[in-house]
Design a protein around this motif. Structure first.
Motif, PDB file in Angstrom:
ATOM      1  N   ASN A   1       1.009 -58.202  14.966  1.00 19.87           N
ATOM      2  CA  ASN A   1       1.352 -56.807  15.264  1.00 19.87           C
ATOM      3  C   ASN A   1       0.211 -55.837  14.979  1.00 19.87           C
ATOM      4  OD1 ASN A   1       3.895 -57.128  16.263  1.00 19.87           O
ATOM      5  ND2 ASN A   1       4.969 -56.669  14.357  1.00 19.87           N
ATOM      6  N   LEU A   2      -0.822 -56.308  14.281  1.00 14.55           N
ATOM      7  CA  LEU A   2      -1.919 -55.421  13.894  1.00 14.55           C
ATOM      8  C   LEU A   2      -2.804 -55.122  15.097  1.00 14.55           C
ATOM      9  CD1 LEU A   2      -3.452 -53.930  11.671  1.00 14.55           C
ATOM     10  CD2 LEU A   2      -4.690 -56.058  11.193  1.00 14.55           C
ATOM     11  N   LEU A   3      -2.887 -53.852  15.436  1.00 16.41           N
ATOM     12  CA  LEU A   3      -3.700 -53.419  16.577  1.00 16.41           C
ATOM     13  C   LEU A   3      -5.126 -53.169  16.100  1.00 16.41           C
ATOM     14  CD1 LEU A   3      -1.160 -50.907  18.161  1.00 16.41           C
ATOM     15  CD2 LEU A   3      -1.661 -53.229  18.938  1.00 16.41           C
ATOM     16  N   SER A   4      -5.888 -54.233  15.983  1.00 14.73           N
ATOM     17  CA  SER A   4      -7.239 -54.114  15.448  1.00 14.73           C
ATOM     18  C   SER A   4      -8.316 -54.384  16.487  1.00 14.73           C
ATOM     19  CB  SER A   4      -7.429 -55.077  14.271  1.00 14.73           C
ATOM     20  OG  SER A   4      -7.183 -56.412  14.684  1.00 14.73           O
ATOM     21  N   ALA A   5      -7.931 -54.953  17.641  1.00 18.12           N
ATOM     22  CA  ALA A   5      -8.930 -55.295  18.656  1.00 18.12           C
ATOM     23  C   ALA A   5      -9.421 -54.042  19.386  1.00 18.12           C
ATOM     24  CB  ALA A   5      -8.348 -56.297  19.651  1.00 18.12           C
ATOM     25  N   SER A   6     -10.597 -54.151  19.979  1.00 17.71           N
ATOM     26  CA  SER A   6     -11.200 -53.030  20.707  1.00 17.71           C
ATOM     27  C   SER A   6     -11.557 -53.462  22.128  1.00 17.71           C
ATOM     28  CB  SER A   6     -12.470 -52.555  19.993  1.00 17.71           C
ATOM     29  OG  SER A   6     -12.191 -52.147  18.680  1.00 17.71           O
ATOM     30  N   ILE A   7     -11.596 -52.503  23.020  1.00 13.70           N
ATOM     31  CA  ILE A   7     -12.089 -52.763  24.373  1.00 13.70           C
ATOM     32  C   ILE A   7     -13.542 -53.196  24.260  1.00 13.70           C
ATOM     33  CG2 ILE A   7     -12.652 -51.695  26.594  1.00 13.70           C
ATOM     34  CD1 ILE A   7     -10.285 -49.816  26.173  1.00 13.70           C
ATOM     35  N   PRO A   8     -13.936 -54.296  24.892  1.00 13.65           N
ATOM     36  CA  PRO A   8     -15.333 -54.732  24.800  1.00 13.65           C
ATOM     37  C   PRO A   8     -16.276 -53.616  25.241  1.00 13.65           C
ATOM     38  CG  PRO A   8     -13.980 -56.410  25.857  1.00 13.65           C
ATOM     39  CD  PRO A   8     -13.118 -55.194  25.721  1.00 13.65           C
ATOM     40  N   PRO A   9     -17.324 -53.362  24.470  1.00 14.71           N
ATOM     41  CA  PRO A   9     -18.234 -52.255  24.822  1.00 14.71           C
ATOM     42  C   PRO A   9     -18.771 -52.335  26.246  1.00 14.71           C
ATOM     43  CG  PRO A   9     -18.706 -53.060  22.606  1.00 14.71           C
ATOM     44  CD  PRO A   9     -17.689 -53.990  23.195  1.00 14.71           C
ATOM     45  N   LYS A  10     -19.010 -53.543  26.748  1.00 14.14           N
ATOM     46  CA  LYS A  10     -19.551 -53.659  28.104  1.00 14.14           C
ATOM     47  C   LYS A  10     -18.520 -53.276  29.164  1.00 14.14           C
ATOM     48  CE  LYS A  10     -18.509 -58.603  28.727  1.00 14.14           C
ATOM     49  NZ  LYS A  10     -19.102 -59.930  29.015  1.00 14.14           N
ATOM     50  N   HIS A  11     -17.233 -53.166  28.753  1.00 12.83           N
ATOM     51  CA  HIS A  11     -16.186 -52.740  29.682  1.00 12.83           C
ATOM     52  C   HIS A  11     -15.810 -51.272  29.473  1.00 12.83           C
ATOM     53  CE1 HIS A  11     -14.768 -57.190  30.057  1.00 12.83           C
ATOM     54  NE2 HIS A  11     -15.810 -56.922  30.825  1.00 12.83           N
ATOM     55  N   GLY A  12     -16.543 -50.568  28.622  1.00 13.37           N
ATOM     56  CA  GLY A  12     -16.248 -49.162  28.397  1.00 13.37           C
ATOM     57  C   GLY A  12     -16.481 -48.349  29.657  1.00 13.37           C
ATOM     58  N   PRO A  13     -15.667 -47.314  29.909  1.00  8.87           N
ATOM     59  CA  PRO A  13     -15.785 -46.531  31.142  1.00  8.87           C
ATOM     60  C   PRO A  13     -17.119 -45.786  31.200  1.00  8.87           C
ATOM     61  CG  PRO A  13     -13.740 -46.045  29.950  1.00  8.87           C
ATOM     62  CD  PRO A  13     -14.598 -46.817  29.031  1.00  8.87           C
ATOM     63  N   ARG A  14     -17.720 -45.737  32.391  1.00  9.10           N
ATOM     64  CA  ARG A  14     -18.985 -45.023  32.545  1.00  9.10           C
ATOM     65  C   ARG A  14     -19.211 -44.662  34.003  1.00  9.10           C
ATOM     66  NH1 ARG A  14     -22.624 -49.411  30.024  1.00  9.10           N
ATOM     67  NH2 ARG A  14     -20.722 -49.471  28.774  1.00  9.10           N
ATOM     68  N   ALA A  15     -19.942 -43.584  34.199  1.00 10.13           N
ATOM     69  CA  ALA A  15     -20.352 -43.178  35.542  1.00 10.13           C
ATOM     70  C   ALA A  15     -21.825 -42.793  35.486  1.00 10.13           C
ATOM     71  CB  ALA A  15     -19.515 -41.997  36.033  1.00 10.13           C
ATOM     72  N   ILE A  16     -22.631 -43.414  36.320  1.00 14.44           N
ATOM     73  CA  ILE A  16     -24.071 -43.138  36.373  1.00 14.44           C
ATOM     74  C   ILE A  16     -24.430 -42.764  37.803  1.00 14.44           C
ATOM     75  CG2 ILE A  16     -26.392 -44.069  36.012  1.00 14.44           C
ATOM     76  CD1 ILE A  16     -25.138 -45.986  33.946  1.00 14.44           C
ATOM     77  N   ASN A  17     -24.900 -41.545  37.979  1.00 17.87           N
ATOM     78  CA  ASN A  17     -25.279 -41.031  39.300  1.00 17.87           C
ATOM     79  C   ASN A  17     -24.185 -41.250  40.352  1.00 17.87           C
ATOM     80  OD1 ASN A  17     -27.852 -40.149  38.432  1.00 17.87           O
ATOM     81  ND2 ASN A  17     -28.687 -42.223  38.679  1.00 17.87           N
ATOM     82  N   PRO A  18     -22.966 -40.787  40.087  1.00 24.77           N
ATOM     83  CA  PRO A  18     -21.897 -40.953  41.080  1.00 24.77           C
ATOM     84  C   PRO A  18     -22.184 -40.132  42.331  1.00 24.77           C
ATOM     85  CG  PRO A  18     -21.182 -39.468  39.359  1.00 24.77           C
ATOM     86  CD  PRO A  18     -22.501 -40.015  38.914  1.00 24.77           C
ATOM     87  N   GLU A  19     -21.555 -40.510  43.432  1.00 26.96           N
ATOM     88  CA  GLU A  19     -21.768 -39.807  44.700  1.00 26.96           C
ATOM     89  C   GLU A  19     -21.318 -38.350  44.631  1.00 26.96           C
ATOM     90  OE1 GLU A  19     -20.106 -41.783  48.024  1.00 26.96           O
ATOM     91  OE2 GLU A  19     -21.199 -43.660  47.702  1.00 26.96           O
ATOM     92  N   SER A  20     -20.439 -38.033  43.726  1.00 25.85           N
ATOM     93  CA  SER A  20     -19.970 -36.651  43.582  1.00 25.85           C
ATOM     94  C   SER A  20     -21.099 -35.689  43.236  1.00 25.85           C
ATOM     95  CB  SER A  20     -18.903 -36.577  42.487  1.00 25.85           C
ATOM     96  OG  SER A  20     -19.468 -36.919  41.226  1.00 25.85           O
ATOM     97  N   GLY A  21     -22.161 -36.193  42.615  1.00 23.23           N
ATOM     98  CA  GLY A  21     -23.260 -35.338  42.199  1.00 23.23           C
ATOM     99  C   GLY A  21     -23.026 -34.624  40.884  1.00 23.23           C
ATOM    100  N   PHE A  22     -21.925 -34.912  40.189  1.00 17.65           N
ATOM    101  CA  PHE A  22     -21.670 -34.321  38.878  1.00 17.65           C
ATOM    102  C   PHE A  22     -20.801 -35.254  38.059  1.00 17.65           C
ATOM    103  CE2 PHE A  22     -17.937 -32.971  41.272  1.00 17.65           C
ATOM    104  CZ  PHE A  22     -16.898 -33.096  40.361  1.00 17.65           C
ATOM    105  N   VAL A  23     -20.855 -35.083  36.759  1.00 20.85           N
ATOM    106  CA  VAL A  23     -19.926 -35.734  35.830  1.00 20.85           C
ATOM    107  C   VAL A  23     -19.433 -34.653  34.875  1.00 20.85           C
ATOM    108  CG1 VAL A  23     -20.888 -38.061  35.937  1.00 20.85           C
ATOM    109  CG2 VAL A  23     -21.868 -36.400  34.338  1.00 20.85           C
ATOM    110  N   ALA A  24     -18.201 -34.796  34.372  1.00 25.51           N
ATOM    111  CA  ALA A  24     -17.641 -33.726  33.545  1.00 25.51           C
ATOM    112  C   ALA A  24     -16.495 -34.252  32.703  1.00 25.51           C
ATOM    113  CB  ALA A  24     -17.148 -32.580  34.428  1.00 25.51           C
TER     114      ALA A  24
END
Length: 806
Positions: free
Chosen positions: A495-518
């Motif tokens: 029941n212990l919630l100790s695990a984490s999302i793997p860092p390599k699966h963390g959400p990210r956006a690099i140079n998206p087509e939108s031309g902005f991040v916010a």
């Protein structure tokens, strides 16, 4: 600060002393010392003449030159990074030592040492939260003396303590004189406690008990209808089509809870609501001249002195301008030679409660997975000025510490608290030490992977036209959408919630087509992200920011400033657009009809003289009070109610749904009648208010900037400006933009603009105590010098400090 204001300030300080002495508020210094011409508070007055300070220290390798510019901002010119960090420690101690000392004590529950018995309740609470344990765990990362500790932390500590060794009694900060105590030196643990306090402010919010009681009384179907996990019209920080993390097979719709906890009952004081931030980066495809912009304004507690210490560091390796936190040897946010970085809080649910299964009523042996374990104890000693120390012990289990164990009548006395920030996965100082060295988006990505606590939305832009946003941190891995939202059983390790999302699966956006991040603290990811996101996410600013940037095609500096100080409220837009059309105007009186017309024509801006802004606030409170009155009665002690956004959605889409909660089935009340009744009530309240004078938003809001230790004479009592929590200019009561920064890049061109609600000095008698405040209130920016040549600063500098090696 004018001479008249200074005279008034010092007079008030004397009055404060006499009052405190009369009522025995704190242990005060002898009156002779406090009033002494040679050592008393008079010596804290600002010397207005030009001066130069020369100091020698064994640990320096080369000369360091520090020039304060015309705004009172120090520029450090050093031959190497260690010497520059030494100088930063020296400056933090010189300009902000009381802030450092007071914050460190507040973080770890040590205020009773300086203010006596009045500090005991606060100190006990901070100990129960586990702040001492967190501080120890953060400092433990530095025990092996890794390179970043030797380069940054140790020289910084030397700089702080060197200044304290030269500090004469007459030059003690006035707060030390008022409270009659002195500096005790600065250690690694003190720096760790400052980082702990930041974690506390940004990750402690929770409502597990309230959610559990609501679920039990309402049942799953109704609970999830009232507290939906996702709003389709809120653009996430990283939309699905922007996300550049690896795609996992078999992913399902993942989202997090959107609930609102009005007043937590766990007896933990929750950090003030409204802490958050805005940040964004705009790429060259969106700007008039191909520039890149990075903007950031962290919404934190507003205090004097400011949370941030503006400074500039130049060595052969680095050229970094930005904002540090007194007590920590790093510039957190700002610009270097090639890029700029800003941050906002993620708002992730970071704390879970587990019910311990006891062997018997003695509550000394607990059972997990059929095995017996004996409680372990952490000893806590609270030293109290003028009194005997208080001794206490807090039990520790694998599920966390038990803060309410000794309070048999407390509903959580058998529960352990697992607050992820107490056990940091990474060394934050190590990550931040890479900040100034970053030269590319790839290096930025690598640095972001080192950050664990607190989770942050980190935004980036550089001189090569790149922009990026990465969600960093020890993001909890949840098996279901509401894992961690409710109280859990602590009878099995599974029941212990100790695990984490793997860092390599963390959400990210690099140079998206939108031309902005916010980001503006809204939900982190879209519905197709393969992990659940549970947290206290913003419902309005993120939508407004995303839509504003998405609609701009030709962005320039003026547009960036206007957006950062925008007083228009997304909440006001949605409430008025949804509810005004369903009001039957034929049932309104002439006075009510007048307000209806005003709200129809209102531009939804919370300007300082707006009466409509006051009306909207009153109307919203009346609406939710009427709508959920029966729900509150039904839930009893639970205080969880639907947020404003789901309230108006239910009213407009399912108006009869609210009839279910009405205690009298013969009373034909639904969403439409609730809207009408609340509107009439708001008109009644504001007309009563305006019987004396017009209702003006700034007067109604009553925002202020108090002194750090709440010494009234040293604060700023009233902010005469626009802004509100649901606007990008998120000024509300004692929280708001703790600084504003805008960086601009175009090839080799760099510009940096700042606005700070305070100044560099922590001394109320210094001209640089609050010299930036008026510009901040009036939404003006300063373009600052970010070059490498001290000769550009010297003409406007009347304070120079030279540090030499012995």
């Amino acid at each position: 600060m004018s001479k008249l204001l200074k005279s008034v300030l010092w007079f008030l300080a004397l009055v404060l002393y006499l009052l405190a002495a009369s009522f025995n508020w704190v242990n005060l210094p002898p009156l002779g010392f406090f009033l002494s011409p040679n050592e008393g508070f008079w010596q804290n007055a600002d010397p207005l003449t030009e001066f130069e300070i020369t100091e020698q220290f064994d640990g320096l390798r080369e000369e360091v030159k520090i020039l304060y510019d015309h705004r009172g901002v120090p520029h450090i010119f050093a031959g190497n990074i260690s010497d520059a960090t030494f100088a930063l420690g020296y400056l933090h101690a010189r300009d902000r030592y009381f802030q450092m000392d007071f914050t460190s004590r507040a973080a770890t529950g040590r205020l009773s040492e300086i203010i006596g018995t009045t500090g005991i309740p606060y100190d006990r609470e901070m100990r129960k939260k586990g702040m001492g344990l967190m501080t120890e765990n953060i400092a433990s990362h530095w025990n092996e003396n890794p390179p970043h500790v030797k380069t940054y932390l140790d020289p910084y500590l030397e700089g702080v303590n060197f200044y304290l060794s030269t500090l004469q009694r007459r030059r003690l900060p006035i707060e030390f004189k008022l409270l009659n105590y002195g500096p005790t030196g600065w250690t690694r643990e003190n720096t760790a406690s400052i980082i702990s306090f930041l974690n506390h402010q940004l990750t402690l919010r929770h409502s597990d008990k309230e959610a559990t009681e609501a679920l039990e009384k309402l049942g799953p179907d109704l609970f999830f209808q009232l507290f939906p996990t996702y709003f389709e019209d809120i653009p996430p920080v990283i939309p699905d089509d922007w996300n550049q993390t690896p795609v996992l097979t078999g992913s399902t719709v993942r989202s997090g809870a959107q609930v609102e906890n009005l007043s937590a009952i766990e007896r933990f004081t929750i950090p003030p609501k409204g802490l958050g931030s805005n940040n964004w980066a705009v790429g060259p495809s969106r700007t008039i001249d191909g520039s890149v912009f990075v903007a950031n304004d962290p919404h934190l507690s507003l205090t004097l002195p400011s949370i941030w210490y503006e400074c500039h560091i130049v060595t052969p390796e680095i050229n970094q301008y930005g904002f540090s936190i007194p007590g920590v040897p790093i510039i957190y946010l700002g610009i270097n030679q090639s890029n700029a970085i800003g941050t906002t809080n993620v708002g992730m649910d970071y704390l879970d409660y587990y019910k311990i299964s006891w062997k018997d009523d003695s509550r000394t042996i607990y059972i997990i997975d059929g095995n017996e374990y004996e409680l372990k104890w952490r000893r806590e000693v609270i030293d109290v000025r003028g009194k005997n120390s208080l001794h206490d012990s807090m039990p520790i289990t694998p599920f966390g510490h038990m803060p309410f164990y000794s309070e048999s009548d407390h509903p959580l006395s058998d529960y352990a608290v697992n607050w992820r920030a107490i056990q940091p996965q990474e060394d934050q100082l190590k990550a931040l030490s890479h900040h100034h060295r970053i030269q590319s988006v790839e290096e930025f990505t690598a640095m972001a992977g080192l950050l664990s606590d607190p989770p942050q939305n980190l935004v980036y832009g550089d001189n090569n036209g790149n922009i990026a946003l990465i969600i960093t941190g020890n993001l909890p891995l949840r098996e279901t959408p509401f894992d961690g939202a409710f109280l859990r059983e602590g009878n099995t390790f599974s029941n212990l919630l100790s695990a984490s999302i793997p860092p390599k699966h963390g959400p990210r956006a690099i140079n998206p087509e939108s031309g902005f991040v916010a980001s503006a603290n809204q939900i982190s990811t879209g519905p197709n992200f393969p992990y659940y996101m549970l947290g206290d996410f913003n419902l309005d600013r993120g939508t407004y920011l995303f839509n504003a940037l998405d609609s701009m095609q030709t962005i320039d500096l003026r547009a960036m400033k206007a957006l950062q100080t925008d007083n228009r409220s997304q909440k006001a837009i949605e409430i008025t657009n949804a509810l005004l059309p369903i009001i039957n105007t034929l049932s309104l009186s002439e006075a009510e009809l007048e307000w209806y017309r005003k709200m129809e024509q209102w531009d939804h801006r919370f300007e300082k003289n707006s009466g409509e802004a006051v009306f909207l606030k009153i109307w919203e409170e009346a609406l939710r009070s009427i709508a959920w009155e029966s729900l509150r009665d039904s839930l009893g002690s639970a205080t969880l109610i639907p947020n404003w956004k789901n309230t108006i959605r239910l009213i407009t889409q399912n108006p009869d749904q609210l009839f279910f909660f009405n205690s009298d089935p013969d009373d034909q009340i639904n969403g439409h009648t609730i809207t009408l009744h609340s509107f009439k009530e708001a008109v009644n309240q504001i007309n009563q208010m305006e019987s004396d004078s017009p209702a003006l938003w700034a007067e109604y809001r009553q925002a202020s900037i108090p002194h750090l230790a709440r010494i009234e004479a040293f604060g700023h009592p009233f902010i005469n400006s626009g802004g509100t929590r649901s606007a990008l200019n998120s000024i509300y009561r004692n929280t708001g933009p703790s600084m504003r920064m805008i960086a601009r890049f175009k090839g080799d061109e760099r510009e940096f603009y700042v606005s700070l609600p305070g100044g560099s000095s922590g001394n109320p008698g210094n001209r640089w105590y609050d010299n930036h405040l008026e510009n901040w209130i009036e939404e003006r920016y300063e373009k600052v010098y970010i070059g490498k040549n001290p000769d550009f600063i010297r003409p406007g500098s009347d304070v120079i400090i030279r540090l030499f090696p012995k």
